[in-house]
Structure formats: C-alpha cells, structure tokens
Design an enzyme around this catalytic site. Structure first.
Site, short mmCIF file in Angstrom:
data_model
loop_
_atom_site.label_atom_id
_atom_site.label_comp_id
_atom_site.label_asym_id
_atom_site.label_seq_id
_atom_site.Cartn_x
_atom_site.Cartn_y
_atom_site.Cartn_z
N TYR A 178 0.95 -1.14 -0.04
CA TYR A 178 -0.03 0.02 -0.04
C TYR A 178 1.05 1.01 0.00
O TYR A 178 2.15 1.42 0.52
CB TYR A 178 -0.84 0.14 1.26
CG TYR A 178 -2.00 -1.07 1.43
CD1 TYR A 178 -3.20 -0.75 1.28
CD2 TYR A 178 -1.42 -2.51 1.79
CE1 TYR A 178 -4.22 -1.92 1.43
CE2 TYR A 178 -2.41 -3.33 1.95
CZ TYR A 178 -3.66 -3.07 1.85
OH TYR A 178 -4.32 -4.28 2.14
N HIS A 186 -6.44 1.91 -1.02
CA HIS A 186 -6.37 0.40 -1.49
C HIS A 186 -5.03 -0.01 -2.01
O HIS A 186 -4.29 0.96 -2.20
CB HIS A 186 -7.49 0.10 -2.68
CG HIS A 186 -8.81 0.53 -2.29
ND1 HIS A 186 -9.74 -0.50 -1.61
CD2 HIS A 186 -9.81 1.54 -2.40
CE1 HIS A 186 -10.92 -0.09 -1.46
NE2 HIS A 186 -10.97 1.08 -2.01
N LYS A 221 -5.95 -5.17 -8.22
CA LYS A 221 -4.59 -5.27 -7.89
C LYS A 221 -3.67 -5.59 -8.97
O LYS A 221 -3.66 -6.01 -9.90
CB LYS A 221 -4.31 -6.21 -6.64
CG LYS A 221 -5.39 -6.53 -5.82
CD LYS A 221 -5.44 -4.96 -4.76
CE LYS A 221 -6.73 -5.30 -3.69
NZ LYS A 221 -6.81 -4.06 -3.06
#
Length: 278
Positions: A178, A186, A221
């Site tokens: 992060y 996020h 991601k």
C-alpha cells in the site's frame, strides 16, 4: 516496479489523500526511531511487543503488527477511520496503560535490525529472559520459516521505499503493498516472493500466471513478482549480513487489453467501417 506517480491512487474517502499528506510514512518512521525501545518476547513464530500508549499509536499508524489479542468486534459499517482505533486502547485516558502488539517475523526483524527501535528477548523454561542479538534472532527466524532471507529481503526492500506491507494471504499472495495505511488507500500490489530456489517455480505454467492475474484483476490489484536471488550460491545465510549478497528484481504482471492499445487512426477507421455496415 513502476513509478508510483504514474499509477492512479484509489483513495478510501474524500479526505483520505489530505490525511495521508499530513501524516507521511517517513515522518512516522522517524518518530518510531526516536522512541525508547520497547521490549518484546520471541514466541513461536511471532514476537509479542509490550508498548505504551504512544508507541502503540505509532505502530498502528505505520501498520506494524496488530493488537494482541486481536479484536473480535465486527468492523464499523461507515468509512474506515484513520488511524483505526486500537480495541480497548484508543481512549487517550488509557495513556498510562500498556498494550501488546503481535509482530510477524519480517516485521519484528525490520524493527530490530533495520530501524533498531525494539529489543527482543527469549524466555527460557525457567522464566529467565535472554536478550537476542540480531544474529541470534536471525538464526531463530531461519528455523521458523523456509527461505526467510528471501522473504525478509523482499519485505525490507518494499518498506525501505516507504510502502506499507501487510500479509497477502487473503489474496493468495505473500504480501500486499500500500502507499499508505490500508484505512486510507486500497493496495496497489499483490506480491509473490520468488526465491529462485524452489524445485518448481510458483508460477511455472501459463495456468498459474493466468489464475493469479485473473484473481488480482478481479480485486483491482497488480501482481508483482519479486525475484530475490543470491549473487553467490556459496553465501552463508546463517547471518543477517548475507542480505547484502541478494539482488532484487521486480516484474509487474498485467493483462494486455488490445482495445486500450490501438492507434487512434485504427480506431477511427474501425468506427467508420461500422457506420458503413449499418
């Protein structure tokens, strides 16, 4: 890894970016380095660190470890607060109290070896506390985790660049990376550590790559492969000084979408062809 400035940040909440700018991770690290080192006990595969109120808040802000015992209450339905309250310890009136934090192996060694801000002990069967030097702590951690040098090298590489690193087990990865505290942003990356010493690579087939890529894509991601390789196969890994003998290479795995990579003229021509057929 791509320059973080080129990546779109997915903040949690309208004021999250301002909060992060007002409390940069480098400033939190500096505050941690300046405290009087708290003591921790090496227990099984983690370290239990006894902290005061101020130390607990800093660990919480930097996302090192978690309160012990873990909270059992369900998370609030509203937007996450920063920093998230420590159950039973978030009230300023508790400043005179103490709080246990459970640190993972990589977290504990980073705070001890890299930041030199905690002291770790081992408790004998007679109840005696024995201080563990970095060398002794390293060897104990080697016994607890296979390929610990490679995992720690990857973890410290990310932390040294001020990424916040947490466990990635819920996403089938080793770590999550992060830009700031998870309550504010996020994660950008799901990280797999590739030691280069496994009998079979963890993503040795197209099926492996496709499965991880699809999983990461479904949760927005980017899959990051971190190859941690020895410069010399004969290096002695029983001392933390061996970390200088490892190189780190990073590879981002992204899905290629043809429609997002066409030349403008081709796309214009395609639209024209479509109109002609109507």
């Amino acid at each position: 890894m791509a320059d973080s400035k080129d990546r779109k940040v997915r903040w949690k909440g309208r004021d999250a970016s301002e909060t992060a700018l007002s409390s940069p991770m480098s400033g939190i690290y500096n505050a941690i380095k300046e405290w009087t080192p708290p003591s921790g006990i090496f227990a099984d595969s983690s370290v239990l660190l006894l902290t005061n109120w101020e130390q607990a808040q800093l660990l919480n802000r930097a996302c090192f470890g978690r309160p012990y015992p873990p909270a059992t209450a369900p998370p609030p339905s509203s937007a996450p607060a920063y920093p998230p309250p420590i159950p039973g310890f978030g009230d300023p009136e508790a400043k005179d109290g103490m709080q246990l934090f459970q640190l993972g192996l990589e977290e504990a060694f980073f705070l001890s070896h890299e930041m030199k801000c905690i002291q770790i002990y081992y408790q004998t069967s007679e109840g005696e506390r024995v201080f563990l030097s970095d060398d002794e702590l390293w060897r104990r951690m080697l016994k607890k985790r296979l390929h610990f040098p490679q995992f720690y090298k990857a973890y410290s590489h990310l932390r040294s660049k001020r990424w916040v690193v947490t466990s990635g087990i819920q996403f089938g990865a080793d770590f999550m990376a992060y830009r700031h505290h998870p309550s504010l942003v996020h994660s950008d990356y799901a990280v797999l550590v590739m030691s280069g010493e496994e009998k079979a690579s963890r993503v040795s087939t197209w099926t492996d790559v496709h499965a991880m890529g699809r999983l990461c894509g479904s949760v927005a991601k980017t899959l990051l492969l971190m190859y941690v390789k020895r410069k010399d196969a004969a290096v002695d890994s029983t001392f933390p000084s061996c970390l200088e003998e490892f190189d780190v290479e990073t590879v981002e795995v992204n899905r290629w979408l043809p429609e997002k990579n066409r030349e403008a003229d081709d796309k214009s021509q395609e639209n024209s062809d479509l109109k002609d057929t109507e």
